[in-house]
Design a protein around this motif. Structure first.
Motif, PDB file in Angstrom:
ATOM      1  N   LYS A   1      -5.888   1.737  10.947  1.00 49.34           N
ATOM      2  CA  LYS A   1      -6.001   0.381  10.400  1.00 49.34           C
ATOM      3  C   LYS A   1      -6.201   0.414   8.881  1.00 49.34           C
ATOM      4  CE  LYS A   1      -5.596  -2.356  13.892  1.00 49.34           C
ATOM      5  NZ  LYS A   1      -4.511  -3.313  13.980  1.00 49.34           N
ATOM      6  N   ALA A   2      -7.014   1.371   8.401  1.00 50.67           N
ATOM      7  CA  ALA A   2      -7.262   1.480   6.963  1.00 50.67           C
ATOM      8  C   ALA A   2      -5.968   1.835   6.227  1.00 50.67           C
ATOM      9  CB  ALA A   2      -8.331   2.538   6.700  1.00 50.67           C
ATOM     10  N   GLU A   3      -5.225   2.799   6.754  1.00 43.41           N
ATOM     11  CA  GLU A   3      -3.969   3.191   6.115  1.00 43.41           C
ATOM     12  C   GLU A   3      -2.954   2.044   6.157  1.00 43.41           C
ATOM     13  OE1 GLU A   3      -0.469   6.576   6.396  1.00 43.41           O
ATOM     14  OE2 GLU A   3      -2.250   6.796   7.644  1.00 43.41           O
ATOM     15  N   GLU A   4      -2.870   1.375   7.292  1.00 43.76           N
ATOM     16  CA  GLU A   4      -1.943   0.244   7.444  1.00 43.76           C
ATOM     17  C   GLU A   4      -2.270  -0.877   6.455  1.00 43.76           C
ATOM     18  OE1 GLU A   4      -1.519  -3.221  10.764  1.00 43.76           O
ATOM     19  OE2 GLU A   4      -1.626  -1.172  11.511  1.00 43.76           O
ATOM     20  N   LEU A   5      -3.543  -1.204   6.329  1.00 44.99           N
ATOM     21  CA  LEU A   5      -3.968  -2.275   5.423  1.00 44.99           C
ATOM     22  C   LEU A   5      -3.679  -1.903   3.972  1.00 44.99           C
ATOM     23  CD1 LEU A   5      -5.380  -5.037   5.550  1.00 44.99           C
ATOM     24  CD2 LEU A   5      -7.534  -3.847   5.237  1.00 44.99           C
ATOM     25  N   LEU A   6      -3.941  -0.665   3.613  1.00 42.52           N
ATOM     26  CA  LEU A   6      -3.710  -0.230   2.237  1.00 42.52           C
ATOM     27  C   LEU A   6      -2.227  -0.183   1.895  1.00 42.52           C
ATOM     28  CD1 LEU A   6      -5.081   0.661  -0.349  1.00 42.52           C
ATOM     29  CD2 LEU A   6      -4.862   3.010   0.441  1.00 42.52           C
ATOM     30  N   ARG A   7      -1.410   0.257   2.832  1.00 43.67           N
ATOM     31  CA  ARG A   7       0.039   0.293   2.582  1.00 43.67           C
ATOM     32  C   ARG A   7       0.622  -1.117   2.487  1.00 43.67           C
ATOM     33  NH1 ARG A   7       2.704   5.233   2.987  1.00 43.67           N
ATOM     34  NH2 ARG A   7       1.490   6.899   3.930  1.00 43.67           N
TER      35      ARG A   7
ATOM     36  N   MET B   1      -6.290   7.634   0.974  1.00 42.88           N
ATOM     37  CA  MET B   1      -6.473   6.418   0.180  1.00 42.88           C
ATOM     38  C   MET B   1      -6.121   6.671  -1.285  1.00 42.88           C
ATOM     39  SD  MET B   1      -7.396   4.032   2.152  1.00 42.88           S
ATOM     40  CE  MET B   1      -8.665   3.075   2.845  1.00 42.88           C
ATOM     41  N   THR B   2      -6.579   7.801  -1.817  1.00 42.78           N
ATOM     42  CA  THR B   2      -6.290   8.134  -3.212  1.00 42.78           C
ATOM     43  C   THR B   2      -4.800   8.319  -3.433  1.00 42.78           C
ATOM     44  OG1 THR B   2      -8.445   9.181  -3.411  1.00 42.78           O
ATOM     45  CG2 THR B   2      -6.811   9.741  -5.080  1.00 42.78           C
ATOM     46  N   ALA B   3      -4.137   8.985  -2.509  1.00 40.49           N
ATOM     47  CA  ALA B   3      -2.691   9.212  -2.634  1.00 40.49           C
ATOM     48  C   ALA B   3      -1.927   7.893  -2.615  1.00 40.49           C
ATOM     49  CB  ALA B   3      -2.204  10.114  -1.510  1.00 40.49           C
ATOM     50  N   ILE B   4      -2.288   6.996  -1.721  1.00 40.09           N
ATOM     51  CA  ILE B   4      -1.593   5.711  -1.631  1.00 40.09           C
ATOM     52  C   ILE B   4      -1.877   4.863  -2.866  1.00 40.09           C
ATOM     53  CG2 ILE B   4      -1.448   3.547  -0.338  1.00 40.09           C
ATOM     54  CD1 ILE B   4      -1.945   5.204   2.213  1.00 40.09           C
ATOM     55  N   MET B   5      -3.120   4.903  -3.353  1.00 35.15           N
ATOM     56  CA  MET B   5      -3.474   4.103  -4.525  1.00 35.15           C
ATOM     57  C   MET B   5      -2.796   4.615  -5.797  1.00 35.15           C
ATOM     58  SD  MET B   5      -7.509   3.391  -4.029  1.00 35.15           S
ATOM     59  CE  MET B   5      -8.171   2.715  -2.531  1.00 35.15           C
ATOM     60  N   THR B   6      -2.641   5.928  -5.920  1.00 34.80           N
ATOM     61  CA  THR B   6      -2.078   6.478  -7.148  1.00 34.80           C
ATOM     62  C   THR B   6      -0.560   6.621  -7.125  1.00 34.80           C
ATOM     63  OG1 THR B   6      -2.467   8.740  -6.365  1.00 34.80           O
ATOM     64  CG2 THR B   6      -4.168   7.729  -7.751  1.00 34.80           C
TER      65      THR B   6
ATOM     66  N   ARG C   1      -9.707  -2.911  -0.767  1.00 39.92           N
ATOM     67  CA  ARG C   1     -10.898  -2.198  -1.239  1.00 39.92           C
ATOM     68  C   ARG C   1     -11.420  -1.319  -0.116  1.00 39.92           C
ATOM     69  NH1 ARG C   1     -12.225  -7.244  -2.121  1.00 39.92           N
ATOM     70  NH2 ARG C   1     -14.078  -7.203  -0.834  1.00 39.92           N
ATOM     71  N   TYR C   2     -11.986  -0.177  -0.500  1.00 37.89           N
ATOM     72  CA  TYR C   2     -12.542   0.781   0.448  1.00 37.89           C
ATOM     73  C   TYR C   2     -13.935   1.142  -0.041  1.00 37.89           C
ATOM     74  CZ  TYR C   2     -13.093   5.454   2.547  1.00 37.89           C
ATOM     75  OH  TYR C   2     -13.551   6.561   3.212  1.00 37.89           O
ATOM     76  N   THR C   3     -14.937   0.919   0.792  1.00 35.28           N
ATOM     77  CA  THR C   3     -16.302   1.228   0.381  1.00 35.28           C
ATOM     78  C   THR C   3     -16.974   2.134   1.401  1.00 35.28           C
ATOM     79  OG1 THR C   3     -17.192  -0.752   1.445  1.00 35.28           O
ATOM     80  CG2 THR C   3     -16.624  -0.941  -0.868  1.00 35.28           C
TER      81      THR C   3
END
Length: 128
Positions: free
Chosen positions: A49-55, A105-110, A62-64
């Motif tokens: 779910k986290a990867e899906e939402l970020l993509r 998360m870092t890879a997708i964000m950058t 946001r990820y905390t």
């Protein structure tokens, strides 16, 4: 927000000192909390779910990570202000899983939402 605009299952109140106080109760189900927050019990589901939402929404996501010392729990939360997914754990073994999620998360964000994670792992292995 006024008392009349709420349906019966959503409102509960009491009067004190001439003022009416409202208590709102969540009506989303057993795993949902007020505000649309969903607590996920299985790590693999949270990771997906986290990867899906970020993509889907990389600029809004946001990820905390929060550690609650008194409870000995770590709480991870991913949100885009429309959806919110949380995962709570007290297992030390979940730290390695969290480290992998941080890398994703870092890879997708950058590198953007279309990054190939398998290709990144191969690049990292080749550098070692």
């Amino acid at each position: 927000l006024d008392r009349e605009s709420l349906s019966a299952p959503e409102r509960d109140g009491f009067e004190e000192g001439g003022a009416t106080h409202l208590r709102l109760r969540p009506t989303d189900g057993p795993t949902s909390q007020a505000g649309g927050m969903v607590q996920v019990q299985v790590w693999d589901d949270f990771f997906a779910k986290a990867e899906e939402l970020l993509r889907a929404k990389p600029l809004d996501c946001r990820y905390t990570v929060k550690y609650k010392h008194r409870e000995g729990k770590m709480v991870l939360k991913v949100t885009d202000n429309a959806e919110c997914w949380t995962y709570k754990t007290n297992q030390a073994s979940d730290l390695k899983k969290m480290e992998k999620l941080n890398k994703v998360m870092t890879a997708i964000m950058t590198r953007g939402p279309d990054v190939d994670l398998e290709e990144l792992e191969e690049e990292g292995a080749a550098k070692k």
